[in-house]
Scaffold this active site. Structure first.
Site, PDB file in Angstrom:
ATOM      1  N   ASP A 148       1.213  -5.838   3.778  1.00  0.00           N
ATOM      2  CA  ASP A 148       0.685  -4.841   4.712  1.00  0.00           C
ATOM      3  C   ASP A 148      -0.796  -5.111   4.955  1.00  0.00           C
ATOM      4  OD1 ASP A 148       1.098  -2.117   6.112  1.00  0.00           O
ATOM      5  OD2 ASP A 148      -0.750  -1.873   4.971  1.00  0.00           O
TER       6      ASP A 148
ATOM      7  N   TYR B 106      -9.125  -4.765   7.696  1.00  0.00           N
ATOM      8  CA  TYR B 106      -9.312  -5.183   6.309  1.00  0.00           C
ATOM      9  C   TYR B 106     -10.092  -6.509   6.192  1.00  0.00           C
ATOM     10  CZ  TYR B 106      -5.480  -1.764   5.724  1.00  0.00           C
ATOM     11  OH  TYR B 106      -4.676  -0.633   5.780  1.00  0.00           O
TER      12      TYR B 106
ATOM     13  N   LYS C 134      -2.288  -4.124  11.978  1.00  0.00           N
ATOM     14  CA  LYS C 134      -2.571  -2.875  12.698  1.00  0.00           C
ATOM     15  C   LYS C 134      -3.702  -3.102  13.697  1.00  0.00           C
ATOM     16  CE  LYS C 134      -1.591  -0.616   8.284  1.00  0.00           C
ATOM     17  NZ  LYS C 134      -2.161  -1.470   7.236  1.00  0.00           N
TER      18      LYS C 134
ATOM     19  N   HIS D 101      -3.279   1.962  14.208  1.00  0.00           N
ATOM     20  CA  HIS D 101      -3.788   2.327  12.886  1.00  0.00           C
ATOM     21  C   HIS D 101      -4.032   3.838  12.756  1.00  0.00           C
ATOM     22  CE1 HIS D 101      -6.059   0.159   9.395  1.00  0.00           C
ATOM     23  NE2 HIS D 101      -5.616   1.322   8.989  1.00  0.00           N
TER      24      HIS D 101
ATOM     25  N   LEU E  78      -0.088   5.684  -4.812  1.00  0.00           N
ATOM     26  CA  LEU E  78      -0.396   6.083  -6.195  1.00  0.00           C
ATOM     27  C   LEU E  78      -1.385   7.247  -6.235  1.00  0.00           C
ATOM     28  CD1 LEU E  78      -0.679   2.476  -7.692  1.00  0.00           C
ATOM     29  CD2 LEU E  78       1.174   4.116  -8.059  1.00  0.00           C
TER      30      LEU E  78
ATOM     31  N   ILE F 271       3.560   0.790  -0.341  1.00  0.00           N
ATOM     32  CA  ILE F 271       2.803  -0.467  -0.268  1.00  0.00           C
ATOM     33  C   ILE F 271       1.641  -0.436  -1.270  1.00  0.00           C
ATOM     34  CG2 ILE F 271       3.363  -1.333   2.045  1.00  0.00           C
ATOM     35  CD1 ILE F 271       1.069   0.416   3.142  1.00  0.00           C
TER      36      ILE F 271
ATOM     37  N   SER G 294      -2.587  -4.042  -5.853  1.00  0.00           N
ATOM     38  CA  SER G 294      -3.291  -4.450  -7.064  1.00  0.00           C
ATOM     39  C   SER G 294      -3.477  -5.954  -6.989  1.00  0.00           C
ATOM     40  CB  SER G 294      -2.495  -4.105  -8.324  1.00  0.00           C
ATOM     41  OG  SER G 294      -3.174  -4.642  -9.438  1.00  0.00           O
ATOM     42  N   VAL G 295      -4.661  -6.429  -7.395  1.00  0.00           N
ATOM     43  CA  VAL G 295      -4.867  -7.880  -7.398  1.00  0.00           C
ATOM     44  C   VAL G 295      -4.507  -8.454  -8.770  1.00  0.00           C
ATOM     45  CG1 VAL G 295      -6.593  -7.861  -5.562  1.00  0.00           C
ATOM     46  CG2 VAL G 295      -7.339  -7.641  -7.936  1.00  0.00           C
TER      47      VAL G 295
ATOM     48  N   ARG H 151       0.096  -5.929 -12.896  1.00  0.00           N
ATOM     49  CA  ARG H 151       0.330  -4.660 -12.172  1.00  0.00           C
ATOM     50  C   ARG H 151       1.166  -4.876 -10.930  1.00  0.00           C
ATOM     51  NH1 ARG H 151      -5.167  -1.080 -12.545  1.00  0.00           N
ATOM     52  NH2 ARG H 151      -4.660  -0.124 -14.550  1.00  0.00           N
TER      53      ARG H 151
ATOM     54  N   ASN I 145       4.509  -2.719 -10.377  1.00  0.00           N
ATOM     55  CA  ASN I 145       4.720  -1.884  -9.191  1.00  0.00           C
ATOM     56  C   ASN I 145       5.982  -2.253  -8.413  1.00  0.00           C
ATOM     57  OD1 ASN I 145       2.358  -0.630  -9.915  1.00  0.00           O
ATOM     58  ND2 ASN I 145       1.091  -1.635  -8.368  1.00  0.00           N
TER      59      ASN I 145
HETATM   60  P1  NAD Z   1      -2.808   2.507  -4.012  1.00  0.00           P
HETATM   61  O1  NAD Z   1      -2.149   3.827  -4.103  1.00  0.00           O
HETATM   62  O2  NAD Z   1      -1.967   1.311  -3.854  1.00  0.00           O
HETATM   63  O3  NAD Z   1      -3.765   2.370  -5.249  1.00  0.00           O
HETATM   64  C1  NAD Z   1      -4.575   1.274  -5.455  1.00  0.00           C
HETATM   65  C2  NAD Z   1      -5.397   1.539  -6.696  1.00  0.00           C
HETATM   66  O4  NAD Z   1      -4.523   1.796  -7.798  1.00  0.00           O
HETATM   67  C3  NAD Z   1      -6.237   0.346  -7.089  1.00  0.00           C
HETATM   68  O5  NAD Z   1      -7.451   0.846  -7.631  1.00  0.00           O
HETATM   69  C4  NAD Z   1      -5.401  -0.334  -8.165  1.00  0.00           C
HETATM   70  O6  NAD Z   1      -6.215  -1.029  -9.068  1.00  0.00           O
HETATM   71  C5  NAD Z   1      -4.715   0.839  -8.828  1.00  0.00           C
HETATM   72  N1  NAD Z   1      -3.380   0.450  -9.330  1.00  0.00           N
HETATM   73  C6  NAD Z   1      -2.469  -0.315  -8.718  1.00  0.00           C
HETATM   74  N2  NAD Z   1      -1.366  -0.437  -9.471  1.00  0.00           N
HETATM   75  C7  NAD Z   1      -1.575   0.280 -10.588  1.00  0.00           C
HETATM   76  C8  NAD Z   1      -0.807   0.548 -11.750  1.00  0.00           C
HETATM   77  N3  NAD Z   1       0.409   0.034 -11.888  1.00  0.00           N
HETATM   78  N4  NAD Z   1      -1.340   1.339 -12.709  1.00  0.00           N
HETATM   79  C9  NAD Z   1      -2.571   1.865 -12.581  1.00  0.00           C
HETATM   80  N5  NAD Z   1      -3.362   1.654 -11.497  1.00  0.00           N
HETATM   81  C10 NAD Z   1      -2.864   0.860 -10.517  1.00  0.00           C
HETATM   82  O7  NAD Z   1      -3.878   2.687  -2.843  1.00  0.00           O
HETATM   83  P2  NAD Z   1      -4.397   1.954  -1.546  1.00  0.00           P
HETATM   84  O8  NAD Z   1      -4.800   0.560  -1.705  1.00  0.00           O
HETATM   85  O9  NAD Z   1      -5.373   2.937  -1.020  1.00  0.00           O
HETATM   86  O10 NAD Z   1      -3.139   2.017  -0.571  1.00  0.00           O
HETATM   87  C11 NAD Z   1      -2.150   1.025  -0.581  1.00  0.00           C
HETATM   88  C12 NAD Z   1      -2.105   0.302   0.737  1.00  0.00           C
HETATM   89  O11 NAD Z   1      -1.884   1.209   1.806  1.00  0.00           O
HETATM   90  C13 NAD Z   1      -3.432  -0.366   1.145  1.00  0.00           C
HETATM   91  O12 NAD Z   1      -3.671  -1.551   0.437  1.00  0.00           O
HETATM   92  C14 NAD Z   1      -3.213  -0.576   2.616  1.00  0.00           C
HETATM   93  O13 NAD Z   1      -2.376  -1.702   2.835  1.00  0.00           O
HETATM   94  C15 NAD Z   1      -2.494   0.707   3.002  1.00  0.00           C
HETATM   95  N6  NAD Z   1      -3.403   1.750   3.543  1.00  0.00           N
HETATM   96  C16 NAD Z   1      -3.255   2.125   4.835  1.00  0.00           C
HETATM   97  C17 NAD Z   1      -4.062   3.115   5.372  1.00  0.00           C
HETATM   98  C18 NAD Z   1      -3.846   3.519   6.787  1.00  0.00           C
HETATM   99  O14 NAD Z   1      -4.676   4.238   7.339  1.00  0.00           O
HETATM  100  N7  NAD Z   1      -2.774   3.117   7.420  1.00  0.00           N
HETATM  101  C19 NAD Z   1      -5.054   3.720   4.613  1.00  0.00           C
HETATM  102  C20 NAD Z   1      -5.202   3.330   3.278  1.00  0.00           C
HETATM  103  C21 NAD Z   1      -4.362   2.359   2.753  1.00  0.00           C
END
Ligand code: NAD
Length: 276
Positions: free
Chosen positions: A46, A51, A76, A109, A191, A229, A232-233, A237, A241
């Site tokens: 995604d 980004y 997007k 978006h 999350l 979606i 995590s890098v 994790r 997930n």
């Molecule tokens: P997320 O809910 O995926 O959380 C990411 C955070 O959680 C990071 O800090 C990561 O280190 C931590 N994390 C990941 N896996 C974990 C685990 N198993 N245990 C503990 N911590 C963990 O949040 P996000 O990145 O804000 O959202 C996910 C994706 O949604 C984004 O990467 C993007 O692609 C999309 N997004 C879209 C919009 C939009 O407006 N359409 C806005 C925000 C995000």
């Protein structure tokens, strides 16, 4: 390797229910993160023009060695590129930067109601889809009134609405509206910044199932029929997930997690957000 279920789209295509989000993944490590996610078993990336890591997305895709048709790629169109001409230029630029001749899904978006160009943008999306620039078209951060306006004015129903959704913002009404129209709900920030990981509803289900709180929250989305979606890098994790398909939450656990909903966003309100 995990077999990821697909959710059907209303246009005949489908999307993996779990994907890898790359917001905030720095451009210099995006290729590694995407390649690692694909190696772990993800088949949906995604992305978004916003980004600034679409080149890394494409590089990670090529490095994975996977056939193009095995990976679902979303991007997007950002708020300042609404309108027919700019939206087309945005999609063409994303194709070039990622290095593809067709995207699987492109989303508007945000609706940015204050500039009132999302209907024109949607019409351009329909044309581009018909020309083959992308297989499917959808939206993100659309409220019910935005959805109903584009459907009413064009007759074309988005395949997916990507919205902020997590236990503290469970969005039951918007998810139900999406479902009524045959639109897949995909949760961003699934999350919820970990804000409910220590809540008893999540922690006790995690103990009972022998899973982490993150897996319980993601499983709650899965059992709601929502696509997720997580980002995590960290390869461990990334694997965690994706490991969501060998356990079930009980009805009582699902209800207890749903009861954590306080309607509080981590991000902006789509009815007024206009960052250009
Ligand atoms: P997320 O809910 O995926 O959380 C990411 C955070 O959680 C990071 O800090 C990561 O280190 C931590 N994390 C990941 N896996 C974990 C685990 N198993 N245990 C503990 N911590 C963990 O949040 P996000 O990145 O804000 O959202 C996910 C994706 O949604 C984004 O990467 C993007 O692609 C999309 N997004 C879209 C919009 C939009 O407006 N359409 C806005 C925000 C995000």
């Amino acid at each position: 390797m995990t077999d990821i279920p697909h959710l059907p789209f209303n246009d005949g295509n489908s999307i993996p229910q779990v994907g890898f989000g790359i917001w905030k993944v720095p451009p210099e490590i995006a290729a590694d993160a995407v390649a690692s996610a694909l190696k772990t078993g993800y088949r949906l990336i995604d992305g978004a023009y916003l980004y600034m890591n679409e080149a890394g997305l494409g590089e990670g895709l090529r490095r994975s060695g996977l056939p193009r048709e095995e990976v679902f790629v979303t991007t997007k169109v950002w708020n300042n590129e609404h309108g027919a001409t700019k939206a087309r230029a945005s999609v063409e630029r994303s194709l070039k930067t990622i290095g593809l001749d067709r995207l699987d899904l492109v989303l508007i978006h945000w609706p940015v109601p204050s500039q009132d160009l999302y209907v024109e943008t949607w019409k351009a999306f329909i044309e581009m889809r018909d020309e083959g620039l992308m297989r499917s078209i959808g939206v993100s951060n659309f409220n019910v009134d935005h959805l109903e306006r584009i459907i009413g004015e064009t007759g074309e129903v988005p395949v997916l609405n990507q919205i902020e959704c997590h236990p503290r913002l469970a969005q039951p009404e918007l998810r139900a509206a999406n479902a009524r129209h045959g639109i897949v709900t995909q949760a961003w920030t699934p999350l919820g910044q970990g804000q409910t990981f220590e809540a008893e509803a999540v922690a006790s289900a995690a103990r009972r199932a022998g899973k982490s709180p993150a897996q319980v929250v993601l499983r709650w989305h899965i059992q709601n029929g929502t696509a997720v979606i997580p980002r995590s890098v960290n390869p461990a994790r990334q694997a965690e997930n994706l490991d969501l398909f060998d356990f079930d939450l009980t009805e009582a656990e699902m209800a207890a997690i749903a009861a954590l909903d306080v309607g509080v966003r981590t991000g902006p309100d789509p009815s007024v957000f206009k960052m250009l």
